[in-house]
Enzyme design. Sequence first.
Site, PDB file in Angstrom:
ATOM      1  N   TYR A 106      87.678  32.704  18.657  1.00 62.23           N
ATOM      2  CA  TYR A 106      88.175  33.974  18.116  1.00 62.23           C
ATOM      3  C   TYR A 106      88.006  35.092  19.149  1.00 62.23           C
ATOM      4  CZ  TYR A 106      88.698  37.653  14.518  1.00 62.23           C
ATOM      5  OH  TYR A 106      89.111  38.735  13.771  1.00 62.23           O
ATOM      6  N   SER A 139      90.250  43.019  17.490  1.00 57.20           N
ATOM      7  CA  SER A 139      88.991  42.985  16.748  1.00 57.20           C
ATOM      8  C   SER A 139      87.931  43.650  17.613  1.00 57.20           C
ATOM      9  CB  SER A 139      88.608  41.528  16.491  1.00 57.20           C
ATOM     10  OG  SER A 139      87.268  41.414  16.057  1.00 57.20           O
TER      11      SER A 139
END
Lengths: 280, 270
Positions: free
Chosen positions: B167, B154
């Site tokens: 995350y 990401s």
Amino acid sequence: MAGRVEGKVAFITGAARGQGRSHAVRLAQEGADIIAVDICEDIPSVSRFYAGATEADLAETVEQVEALDRRIVATKADVRDYDALKSALDDGVAQLGHVDIVSANAGIFIFGDQSHLVSEQDWRDVTDINQTGVWHTCKAAIPHLIEQGSGGSIVITSSTAGLKGTPNVAPYTASKHAVVGLMRTLALELAPHSIRVNTVHPTSVDTGMIQNESTYRLFLPDAEHPSRADAEPVFRTINALPVPWVDPVDISNAVLFLASDEARYVTGLELKVDAGYTIK
Amino acid sequence: MGRVEGKVAFITGAARGQGRSHAVRLAQEGADIIAIDLCGPVPGIGYPPATPADLEQTVKDVEALDRRIVARQADVRDRDAMKAAIDEGVAELGRLDVVVANAGICILAPWDEVTPEVFRDTLDINLTGVWNTVQLAAPHLVAAGGGSIVLTSSAAGLKGLPFLTPYVAAKHGVVGLMRAFAHELAEHHIRVNSVHPTGVDTPMGAGDGMAQIGAWLQEHPRLAGMFTNSLPVEITQPVDISNAVLFLASDEARYVTALTMTVDAGNTQY
């Protein structure tokens, strides 16, 4: 089936041979027309390593692109000469209608001296061509891209030496790092125009730039006349993947991806095609 | 001739969103697919979970392209179930060439509201799940004499996006896995790369999440630029990530390894 860059026009510097010719041919295979420039001359500081491209080389690029039924406007021009470069590009745009892709590929490779022993002339030639030449290429093309209003993709050829230090290769390494800084800045400046700017970072590529006795001797300093076969195992040790070098088309495939709309949201990327060189 | 003609790709989290898009895009270019998905809830996710019907839709989409697909409901945290799915898929489809470790969850919370359960679940799925995927699938690539592994990280794997601590930690961890595996698997001509999307238009990226982030950014205005893309686009489409996965999976990228491949509209350039 439509090509992956169908209908686009690509401006490529250093297009007479090697990676530049490969980019021209690969993009043409996928539907692009080409504006090609090359200095087509020996550069004195480079001649002790490898010979310069020739006008016959550039003519061969023209022939290969035309054999694919694509158009090409090829001009002998030096990336150090901004006016000549701009004129070559403007002429190409006038003939082909627009420019969408820029491949700032022209570069020279000089090596062998520790940084403090590099001559003024060597430093200046590498910096002028590899760094200022890339800036000239972008400077000439960006007004077209902005004015067209349809975005665009600029791909600057850096190197593994644009990400890591390389002993005895100071001017080249400095210039290849410098274009990463230029890329990052252009990526931000041009993003509002949907113009994407990325670098590619090849490991050794199987072209005349590395396939010469001088380069072999960089890796095999004690050999008198090292050959390609002698050099291969040594080149192999510098990559993580078990290959000595990659082919020009491997870089062209990366350029093609970045040039195409498949990468419409890819910008600011240092795209390594380096067989794992930089993780070692 | 497709760009991954004749290859077989194993994709986790393939029921919908990016995972389904990868399955379809690779199938369009000639690949057969082994697909798994949890197809069930994870506590705390702020969006509806994938379902068995979603996975069935992926099967239909791939079969509509005349490619074969072996789909199993399996959790990337369950090594036995995943190994069985991979081994059955390889037995049926004959080989394995491409691995896409895509399964992941995303639970938003300011740093002081993250619970130990959310931290553990996120690391278990987004990081340990990726390790499980690679470790269990790679032997088939070794047997095939090479291959391409793509790990979905990401923009949050490269920068510290706020309100996403677990995350961000997991997605940074994925980069470490990518680099280490790239080294160890290079001798087998196996390439390992990560992709780094910005916001993608999927069930995970939709819903109330972005509104919630907007509210938190109002409270913490100095963080406002963190989610901004430099290109004038608010959200990307799953196919944009799939095109990057396709490039990395194909032989066009045969010498690309250990690359953190951003598809982030310039998000990480800020």
